[in-house]
Design a protein around this motif. Structure first.
Motif: not given
Ligand code: OSB
Ligand code: MG
Length: 385
Positions: A331-334, A339, A361, A364
């Motif tokens: 993932y680009q962002r977890d 992360p 988060d 998110y």
């Protein structure tokens, strides 16, 4: 050995959250191609604490029979009501609450993991310690999907070997097997390599699969149908390469039968696939007693599920690198504030904070949420709802 919590817990609320995370690159296996990971995040509260779990099913019933929708249904209609308000002194009490429900191992695990996180966060100690974990970092590998060409695959292997991953797993299927392994082996003669067919072959392919014996593979994972324990045993007898079972093992009984039949020499353990920690610990103990190697598989989980995988992989019977890769592999962002990262030596530290030791988060998570369902115990304190 039964696992007892520091103090009994009672679950007041269950939140089921379907989220969607785009994968950095599509993940293709013999059963299909994933471009996004939709997954079910479970949050439980009770006794002034909260715990996080993740149910492992994919969108489709192509890996195992479960899907995200069946998980939601079974938790809402059966598992949730069985759990809410019950005094839980340890993992076996959770398993007992779920025992009347047949199957639905991933739904059970999603909820059990959340309870285990809640109980250990509340007690202020790491979940890995409660489970009997003995190492503070675990060796990891990476599972690489089918690529457009063998050259693309060799490049992907090179990138991940350079990052430090200690074992590379290649997805194979009929028509995309010997060529891929030949290309990767030619370029990486000494790398620890395995292949995973996700049940794409039958025993009629035994002669063909025997050609894989020439490549010094660590294992061949789940070549045949999940229900074909007898065929796996027949295949194992004709192969030098160890077979590893993944889809075939969803509970202790399956592992006992596979070991008795000689269906495999290695077990891929996914806590999410086997119904949770109580079941995973029983299978782990069985395998240790029989000298069968165990390693931790993955389900392209978010950091929540992967933190749970790190906890179970810290146990002594996990003797081979797991499919537990860094957040950026997927993932680009977890969904975590920090992360999960790979150390250059090919290990990942087991978080040492309370519970699964990672922070979610929340903003998110909310941004990636598609739907939320809530279950509340009758008579639960309002503050917890
Ligand atoms: O068969 O192990 C598998 C991912 C989704 C479903 C099944 C499997 C996999 C993987 C990837 O191989 C493991 C991971 O990196 O999480
Ligand atoms: Mg597998």
């Amino acid at each position: 050995m039964p696992i007892t919590f520091a103090d009994p817990v009672v679950v007041d609320t269950i939140e089921l959250r379907t989220i969607r995370l785009p994968l950095i690159e599509p993940f293709e296996t013999s059963f299909g191609r994933l471009t996004d990971r939709r997954t079910l995040i479970v949050r439980v509260t009770g006794d002034g604490a909260a715990g996080w779990g993740e149910a492992a099913a994919l969108d489709t019933p192509l890996y195992t029979a479960e899907t995200i929708e069946t998980e939601r249904h079974v938790i809402q209609a059966f598992l949730g009501p069985a759990l809410l308000g019950r005094r839980l002194a340890g993992l076996d009490d959770v398993a007992a609450a779920f025992a009347p429900v047949r199957g639905h191992y991933m739904a059970k695990a999603g909820l059990e993991l959340a309870v285990a996180d809640l109980a250990t966060r509340r007690a202020g100690h790491p979940l890995a310690a409660l489970l009997g974990g003995t190492r503070n970092r675990v060796e990891v590998g990476v599972s690489l999907g089918l690529q457009p060409t063998a050259m693309h695959l060799v490049d992907a292997v090179a990138r991940h070997v350079d990052l430090g991953y200690r074992r590379i797993k290649l997805k194979i299927k009929p028509g995309r097997d010997i060529d891929l392994v030949t290309a990767v082996r030619a370029r990486f003669p000494d790398t620890l390599l395995s292949v995973d067919a996700n049940a794409a072959y039958t025993l009629a392919d035994a002669d063909h699969l025997r050609r894989l014996d020439d490549f010094g593979l660590l294992m061949i994972e789940q070549p045949l149908d999940p229900d074909d324990l007898i065929d796996h045993a027949a295949l194992q007898r004709t192969l030098r390469t160890p077979l590893c079972l993944d889809e075939s093992i969803s509970r202790l009984r399956h592992a006992e039968q596979a070991l008795a039949l000689g269906s495999c020499r290695i077990v891929n353990m996914k806590v999410g696939r086997v119904g949770g920690y109580a079941s995973a610990l029983a299978i782990h103990a069985l395998c240790r007693a029989h000298g069968v190697q165990v390693w931790c598989g993955g389900m392209l989980e978010t950091g929540i599920g992967r933190a749970h995988n790190l906890a179970i992989a810290s146990l002594p019977g996990f003797t081979l690198p797991g499919d537990i890769s860094a957040s950026v592999r997927y993932y680009q962002r977890d969904v975590l504030t920090t992360p999960i990262c790979l150390s250059p030596d090919g290990t990942i530290p087991v978080p040492d904070g309370p519970g699964i030791g990672v922070d979610v988060d929340l903003d998110y998570l909310e941004a990636r949420t598609e739907s939320v369902d809530r279950l509340v115990r009758e008579g639960a304190p309002l503050a917890h709802a």
